[in-house]
Design an enzyme around this catalytic site. Structure first.
Site, PDB file in Angstrom:
ATOM      1  CD  GLU A 158      -3.049  -0.809   1.790  1.00 36.86           C
ATOM      2  OE1 GLU A 158      -3.669  -0.453   3.408  1.00 36.86           O
ATOM      3  OE2 GLU A 158      -4.350  -1.414   1.441  1.00 36.86           O
ATOM      4  CD  GLU A 318      -4.215  -6.199   2.657  1.00 35.40           C
ATOM      5  OE1 GLU A 318      -5.093  -5.959   2.843  1.00 35.40           O
ATOM      6  OE2 GLU A 318      -3.379  -6.166   2.077  1.00 35.40           O
TER       7      GLU A 318
HETATM    8  C1  GLA Z   1      -4.476  -2.927   4.373  1.00 38.82           C
HETATM    9  C2  GLA Z   1      -3.184  -3.786   4.571  1.00 38.82           C
HETATM   10  C3  GLA Z   1      -2.809  -4.397   5.432  1.00 38.82           C
HETATM   11  C4  GLA Z   1      -3.711  -4.633   7.238  1.00 38.82           C
HETATM   12  C5  GLA Z   1      -5.026  -4.175   5.993  1.00 38.82           C
HETATM   13  C6  GLA Z   1      -6.354  -4.125   7.070  1.00 38.82           C
HETATM   14  O1  GLA Z   1      -5.034  -3.292   3.636  1.00 38.82           O
HETATM   15  O2  GLA Z   1      -2.428  -3.532   3.663  1.00 38.82           O
HETATM   16  O3  GLA Z   1      -1.060  -4.938   6.430  1.00 38.82           O
HETATM   17  O4  GLA Z   1      -3.213  -3.996   7.830  1.00 38.82           O
HETATM   18  O5  GLA Z   1      -5.793  -3.525   4.813  1.00 38.82           O
HETATM   19  O6  GLA Z   1      -7.758  -3.945   7.287  1.00 38.82           O
END
Ligand code: GLA
Ligand code: ZN
Length: 695
Positions: A158, A318
């Protein structure tokens, strides 16, 4: 002819299903890893993202590497038919690294360096950080780039642009500007710096926008944001180089975020082999999630991911299998919602469904975040069953891998414009609502079951029948001409109030708004009225207007006062001193049409207006008719021979959906190929994936 994109990895030509996995947190807990492997297979998971925040477990001391645990993880995966997206661990640094090389820590906008801690707290310019990343990435590549389990590189995590204001970043910013403008004179003109005596007389005076000065120089602000994207791209390039050097065939990605403003994601199209993102919708959020509002917004985000690389399938890297632990309220997904929201990603072009996280961590800030395996440790949970259902569904959808969506409509969501319009200090400083405006222009198509690409002004327009550019305040060089050609050749272009106001460095167009779009639209916008919250005007449709619209609609927040210069008036304002002046116009230009919507209008206008546009432009909704029940969406993926139609019920009740009056029959892929025709019953949060011959 069958048209498909290749799968994300040729090693794994199936729908991928899995999660972020941190076995390094459990190394001292005997049996956990073996149990995880059993549970992965049981839940039909075939891919895990590993190593994302594992730096200290891989390099506990500078130059001392401990790969043995990772060897064991990947070897065991390979033996069990589980694949891995292997991450570069740069999303978080070990304490030894911050301690020995303090420059790796970010410097905030007040020019104060952050302390160690958190993740995503590193400078993208820092030579020391880049050097350390290069070393660990090289080691990872040498050891694992040819490992049978590894099907892709997950770069960092991210990326958020960094926004570091250290001396290295300042120097890079100045270099970037020198390359762009050549001389200070050019820069001073582009940024209109004679205003408030901001003229720079030496390059060393140029610095990143500071909290004191950030309001004043709009051109600088937008350039800083562009620089941040370019710096991030440069940083990603540096991360990727040692990986591709060892094995260029392992595809590279980095996980994007919902609606993220800080980076122009479209600029990543060449550096990434495939795109992916992390989706955390706020389902069941009462008023906020009424009749598909959340679903339509998530759909838009999926469409961005697919559009970045020209329709190529992306990955849902994710999502939560149950709840998050960082939203205001951590809401569970109601029965059905997990399968529905997971397959919604597939409907829009994802070839994976992945979660954060596989196993709930025992301590620290994400110990209550949803996971496939809860603290209880076994499979007898509602969430585990939901996840297994998704695994089963994905097995049934294998033939969809590589197919794409071929929209006839594009909605513009242009990052430069987004940055500039929000910085403008103009007609509505309490909220110009750019994202909400884009959503309001996407939503009618979602409601009609009309697939949409999301584009910026660099895209080729010629493959679309309709291009919608909501609030295109900034018009970059060449875009006016592009629109002109598009409309001339028969396209339908729709834009709105507060468009065509500034050029690419945020200088207003002289000679009349909407600047380079003026000729195509056949109007001149003289003034714009800002309306307070609660104030209204109305848009009254002219009798016998060409679109066949009737009655009147509410106009709120922004009303452009325009003059026609060749365009035809379809509606006029109903109130205030501009009553009777044009509120909606169309200009026939070449073989196409250019519409100008002069005011911000209510949702019923959006729906009725775009329904007419879709009809007039000959755009076909997925199910033939645009009349879907409220909260139901239909979209499709196709390989040119078969269409895979996803019909999804995001409303709060059961629904019946008409599949077309021509008696066409479909095969229900989630129901052992059962034949469906006529009408389709969808339960609460129900979904059907229907296969038909391509039209
Ligand atoms: C983000 C991060 C993950 C985790 C999620 C929790 O997407 O990439 O590492 O922290 O949020 O929702
Ligand atoms: Zn920096």
């Amino acid at each position: 002819m069958s048209k498909k994109f290749p799968p994300i990895s040729s090693k794994a030509p199936m729908m991928l299903h899995g999660a972020d996995y941190n076995p390094e947190q459990w190394l001292k807990y005997p049996g956990v890893f073996e149990e995880d492997i059993r549970l992965m297979k049981l839940s039909k998971c075939n891919v895990m993202s590993v190593g994302i925040f594992s730096w200290v477990s891989l390099e506990p001391e500078e130059g001392k590497f401990t790969f043995e645990w990772m060897d064991h993880v990947l070897d065991t995966f390979a033996e069990n038919g589980i694949y891995a997206f292997l991450a570069t661990p740069s999303g978080a640094r070990p304490a030894w690294l911050s301690q020995k090389y303090p420059e790796v820590l970010r410097t905030n906008e007040f020019r104060v360096r952050n302390l160690h801690g958190e993740r995503h707290n590193h400078c993208y310019s820092s030579p020391a950080y880049r050097e350390k990343v290069k070393i660990i990435n090289t080691k990872l590549a040498e050891r694992y780039a040819n490992h049978p389990a590894v099907i892709g590189w997950h770069i960092s995590n991210e990326l958020n642009g960094g926004h570091c204001h250290c001396d290295y970043c300042q120097e890079n910013f100045r270099e970037w500007l020198k390359k762009k403008y050549g001389t200070l004179e050019e820069l001073n003109h582009a940024w209109w710096t004679t205003f408030w005596s901001h003229t720079f007389t030496d390059w060393s005076q140029v610095e990143s926008p500071s909290p004191r000065g950030e309001k004043s120089t709009h051109g600088m602000n937008v350039d800083w944001k562009r620089f941040i994207t370019d710096l991030t791209l440069d940083y990603v390039r540096a991360e990727v180089e040692p990986l591709r050097k060892v094995n260029p065939d392992v595809p590279v990605t980095t996980n994007f975020m919902e609606g993220f403003e800080g980076l122009d994601y479209f600029k990543f199209k060449d550096i990434l082999d495939f795109t992916c993102w992390d989706s955390y919708p706020t389902w069941h959020d009462g008023e906020m999630d009424k009749n598909g509002d959340v679903a339509a917004w998530i759909a838009l985000n999926h469409d961005i991911m697919r559009s970045i690389k020209g329709g190529q399938p992306f990955a849902l890297m994710e999502s939560t299998p149950s709840l998050t632990n960082w939203q205001n309220v951590s809401k569970l997904k109601k029965p059905g919602m997990h399968v529905l929201s997971s397959l919604q990603a597939v409907a829009h072009g994802s070839d994976t469904v992945q979660y954060f996280q596989w196993r709930k961590s025992r301590g620290s800030s994400e110990k209550f975040h949803g996971a496939v395996v809860d603290h209880v440790g076994h499979e007898n949970t509602r969430v585990f069953r939901d996840v297994t259902d998704v695994g089963e569904a994905l097995e049934n959808l294998k033939e969809i891998v590589g197919t794409s969506v071929e929209p006839e409509v594009a909605v513009m969501f242009d990052w430069d414009n987004r940055w500039a319009v929000k910085d403008a200090q103009g007609p509505r400083n309490v909220g110009i609502k750019y994202e909400a405006t884009v959503r309001a222009h996407y939503r009618p198509f979602w409601e009609m079951g009309v697939p949409v690409d999301i584009i910026d002004s660099d895209f080729d327009l010629s493959k679309y029948k309709v291009v919608v550019a909501p609030m295109l305040y900034m018009v970059k060089p060449g875009f006016g001409e592009k629109v002109e050609k598009f409309v001339e050749a028969g396209g339908t272009f729709v834009t709105t109030y507060w468009s065509g106001i500034v050029n690419d460095t945020d200088l207003t167009f002289l000679g009349g708004f909407p600047g380079p779009l003026k000729k195509t639209l056949g109007i001149w916008s003289e003034e714009i009225d800002g309306l307070h919250d609660g104030q209204k005007n109305s848009v009254v449709l002219s009798d016998g207007n060409a679109l066949g619209l009737k009655g009147s609609y509410d106009a709120v927040e922004l009303c452009d006062l325009i003059h026609t210069e060749g365009a035809e008036v379809l509606a006029t304002y109903g109130d205030d001193f501009y009553e009777g002046r044009p509120a909606l116009t169309v200009n026939s230009f070449g073989s196409g049409k250019a519409y100008y919507v002069a005011s911000r209008n209510s949702a019923d206008f959006q729906y009725d207006f775009f329904k007419q546009i879709v009809e007039e432009a000959g755009v076909t909704p997925v199910l033939g008719s645009a009349d879907l029940p409220e909260g139901v969406n239909a979209t499709l993926r196709t390989d040119g021979e078969s269409d895979y139609v996803f019909v999804m019920n995001f409303s709060d009740k059961e629904q019946v959906v008409e599949l077309g009056s021509d008696g066409e029959s479909y095969e229900d892929m989630l129901d052992s190929g059962a034949v469906v025709s006529g009408s389709l019953k969808l339960g609460l949060h129900g979904i059907a994936v229907l296969k038909r011959k391509s039209k």
